[in-house]
Design a protein around this motif. Structure first.
Motif, PDB file in Angstrom:
ATOM      1  N   PHE A  33      13.428  83.012  61.763  1.00  0.00           N
ATOM      2  CA  PHE A  33      14.163  81.992  61.014  1.00  0.00           C
ATOM      3  C   PHE A  33      15.675  82.202  61.093  1.00  0.00           C
ATOM      4  N   MET A  34      16.114  83.317  61.627  1.00  0.00           N
ATOM      5  CA  MET A  34      17.546  83.516  61.872  1.00  0.00           C
ATOM      6  C   MET A  34      17.998  82.705  63.082  1.00  0.00           C
ATOM      7  N   ASP A  35      17.055  82.405  63.966  1.00  0.00           N
ATOM      8  CA  ASP A  35      17.382  81.719  65.221  1.00  0.00           C
ATOM      9  C   ASP A  35      16.867  80.297  65.284  1.00  0.00           C
ATOM     10  N   TYR A  36      16.015  79.920  64.360  1.00  0.00           N
ATOM     11  CA  TYR A  36      15.331  78.629  64.403  1.00  0.00           C
ATOM     12  C   TYR A  36      15.803  77.796  63.226  1.00  0.00           C
ATOM     13  N   ALA A  37      16.356  76.649  63.499  1.00  0.00           N
ATOM     14  CA  ALA A  37      16.927  75.825  62.430  1.00  0.00           C
ATOM     15  C   ALA A  37      15.822  75.129  61.634  1.00  0.00           C
ATOM     16  N   LEU A  38      15.914  75.207  60.333  1.00  0.00           N
ATOM     17  CA  LEU A  38      15.003  74.530  59.411  1.00  0.00           C
ATOM     18  C   LEU A  38      15.828  73.758  58.395  1.00  0.00           C
ATOM     19  N   PRO A  39      15.283  72.669  57.876  1.00  0.00           N
ATOM     20  CA  PRO A  39      16.025  71.946  56.834  1.00  0.00           C
ATOM     21  C   PRO A  39      16.100  72.788  55.566  1.00  0.00           C
ATOM     22  N   ARG A  40      17.229  72.699  54.907  1.00  0.00           N
ATOM     23  CA  ARG A  40      17.422  73.389  53.628  1.00  0.00           C
ATOM     24  C   ARG A  40      17.789  72.346  52.580  1.00  0.00           C
ATOM     25  N   ALA A  41      17.636  72.704  51.346  1.00  0.00           N
ATOM     26  CA  ALA A  41      17.846  71.747  50.258  1.00  0.00           C
ATOM     27  C   ALA A  41      19.229  71.108  50.321  1.00  0.00           C
ATOM     28  N   ASN A  42      20.254  71.859  50.691  1.00  0.00           N
ATOM     29  CA  ASN A  42      21.606  71.292  50.706  1.00  0.00           C
ATOM     30  C   ASN A  42      21.858  70.378  51.902  1.00  0.00           C
ATOM     31  N   GLY A  43      20.897  70.308  52.840  1.00  0.00           N
ATOM     32  CA  GLY A  43      21.057  69.434  53.991  1.00  0.00           C
ATOM     33  C   GLY A  43      20.146  68.219  53.968  1.00  0.00           C
ATOM     34  N   VAL A  44      19.387  68.071  52.898  1.00  0.00           N
ATOM     35  CA  VAL A  44      18.456  66.948  52.775  1.00  0.00           C
ATOM     36  C   VAL A  44      18.984  66.012  51.697  1.00  0.00           C
ATOM     37  N   PRO A  45      19.108  64.734  51.996  1.00  0.00           N
ATOM     38  CA  PRO A  45      19.655  63.801  50.996  1.00  0.00           C
ATOM     39  C   PRO A  45      18.692  63.618  49.822  1.00  0.00           C
ATOM     40  N   MET A  46      19.226  63.141  48.726  1.00  0.00           N
ATOM     41  CA  MET A  46      18.377  62.784  47.585  1.00  0.00           C
ATOM     42  C   MET A  46      17.461  61.649  48.026  1.00  0.00           C
ATOM     43  N   ILE A  47      16.231  61.722  47.613  1.00  0.00           N
ATOM     44  CA  ILE A  47      15.238  60.741  48.039  1.00  0.00           C
ATOM     45  C   ILE A  47      14.679  60.056  46.806  1.00  0.00           C
ATOM     46  N   GLY A  48      14.823  58.751  46.761  1.00  0.00           N
ATOM     47  CA  GLY A  48      14.229  57.969  45.682  1.00  0.00           C
ATOM     48  C   GLY A  48      13.163  57.061  46.257  1.00  0.00           C
ATOM     49  N   PHE A  49      12.102  56.866  45.534  1.00  0.00           N
ATOM     50  CA  PHE A  49      11.065  55.975  46.016  1.00  0.00           C
ATOM     51  C   PHE A  49      10.234  55.480  44.844  1.00  0.00           C
ATOM     52  N   THR A  50       9.489  54.458  45.115  1.00  0.00           N
ATOM     53  CA  THR A  50       8.519  53.957  44.146  1.00  0.00           C
ATOM     54  C   THR A  50       7.155  53.999  44.810  1.00  0.00           C
ATOM     55  N   SER A  51       6.143  53.990  44.006  1.00  0.00           N
ATOM     56  CA  SER A  51       4.796  54.007  44.580  1.00  0.00           C
ATOM     57  C   SER A  51       3.982  52.858  44.012  1.00  0.00           C
ATOM     58  N   GLU A  52       3.029  52.458  44.777  1.00  0.00           N
ATOM     59  CA  GLU A  52       2.082  51.414  44.387  1.00  0.00           C
ATOM     60  C   GLU A  52       0.691  52.026  44.474  1.00  0.00           C
ATOM     61  N   PRO A  53       0.280  52.740  43.433  1.00  0.00           N
ATOM     62  CA  PRO A  53      -0.994  53.456  43.515  1.00  0.00           C
ATOM     63  C   PRO A  53      -2.193  52.528  43.726  1.00  0.00           C
ATOM     64  N   VAL A  54      -3.001  52.868  44.708  1.00  0.00           N
ATOM     65  CA  VAL A  54      -4.260  52.184  44.975  1.00  0.00           C
ATOM     66  C   VAL A  54      -5.314  53.291  45.025  1.00  0.00           C
ATOM     67  N   PRO A  55      -6.087  53.440  43.973  1.00  0.00           N
ATOM     68  CA  PRO A  55      -7.054  54.541  43.937  1.00  0.00           C
ATOM     69  C   PRO A  55      -8.068  54.464  45.073  1.00  0.00           C
ATOM     70  N   SER A  56      -8.440  55.639  45.567  1.00  0.00           N
ATOM     71  CA  SER A  56      -9.476  55.728  46.582  1.00  0.00           C
ATOM     72  C   SER A  56     -10.821  55.375  45.964  1.00  0.00           C
ATOM     73  N   THR A  57     -11.632  54.729  46.741  1.00  0.00           N
ATOM     74  CA  THR A  57     -13.000  54.425  46.283  1.00  0.00           C
ATOM     75  C   THR A  57     -13.976  55.486  46.775  1.00  0.00           C
ATOM     76  N   GLN A  58     -13.464  56.509  47.453  1.00  0.00           N
ATOM     77  CA  GLN A  58     -14.318  57.514  48.071  1.00  0.00           C
ATOM     78  C   GLN A  58     -14.599  58.735  47.194  1.00  0.00           C
ATOM     79  N   ASN A  59     -13.953  58.822  46.024  1.00  0.00           N
ATOM     80  CA  ASN A  59     -14.225  59.949  45.139  1.00  0.00           C
ATOM     81  C   ASN A  59     -14.047  59.504  43.686  1.00  0.00           C
ATOM     82  N   PRO A  60     -14.674  60.197  42.760  1.00  0.00           N
ATOM     83  CA  PRO A  60     -14.656  59.759  41.361  1.00  0.00           C
ATOM     84  C   PRO A  60     -13.264  59.742  40.722  1.00  0.00           C
ATOM     85  N   MET A  61     -12.340  60.590  41.210  1.00  0.00           N
ATOM     86  CA  MET A  61     -11.000  60.646  40.620  1.00  0.00           C
ATOM     87  C   MET A  61     -10.042  59.633  41.242  1.00  0.00           C
TER      88      MET A  61
END
Length: 115
Positions: A33-61
């Motif tokens: 990880f000293m040689d391989y670039a990874l995203p860090r918190a200070n390099g990722v923009p704030m992300i806002g989103f909304t969701s439209e939940p559609v429950p799965s019919t494949q499990n009880p929850m």
């Protein structure tokens, strides 16, 4: 929300930073990880989103996974943004990762070819 945020960070990293590099003898140069670039918190923009939940019919929850959602969307969004940004300069293809050096090189190459 955490899965989506993590997925977007992962997608941004893959699109703009992450690159495996080998030397001419096949020795891996980005083995830590000293040689391989990874995203860090200070390099990722704030992300806002909304969701439209559609429950799965494949499990009880009604539960579904969504870890890949942010990753796939981030890759496409960044790739399209970079291609759009360089298109008017005559660049028709840029390969990931879209590091500053790679973008500069394709812009320089198209400029040199036009001269």
């Amino acid at each position: 929300e955490g899965q989506v945020h993590g997925g977007v960070a992962q997608g941004l990293g893959q699109a703009m930073l992450e690159r495996v590099v080998y030397d001419s003898d096949g020795q891996l140069l980005t083995a830590s990880f000293m040689d391989y670039a990874l995203p860090r918190a200070n390099g990722v923009p704030m992300i806002g989103f909304t969701s439209e939940p559609v429950p799965s019919t494949q499990n009880p929850m009604g539960m579904k996974g969504c870890g890949e959602a942010g990753t796939v969307g981030a890759l496409a969004a960044v790739a399209n943004a970079v291609q759009d940004a360089v298109w008017d300069c005559g660049v028709r293809q840029v390969d990931m990762p879209f590091t500053p050096l790679r973008v500069w090189e394709v812009l320089r190459d198209v400029s040199d070819a036009a001269e």
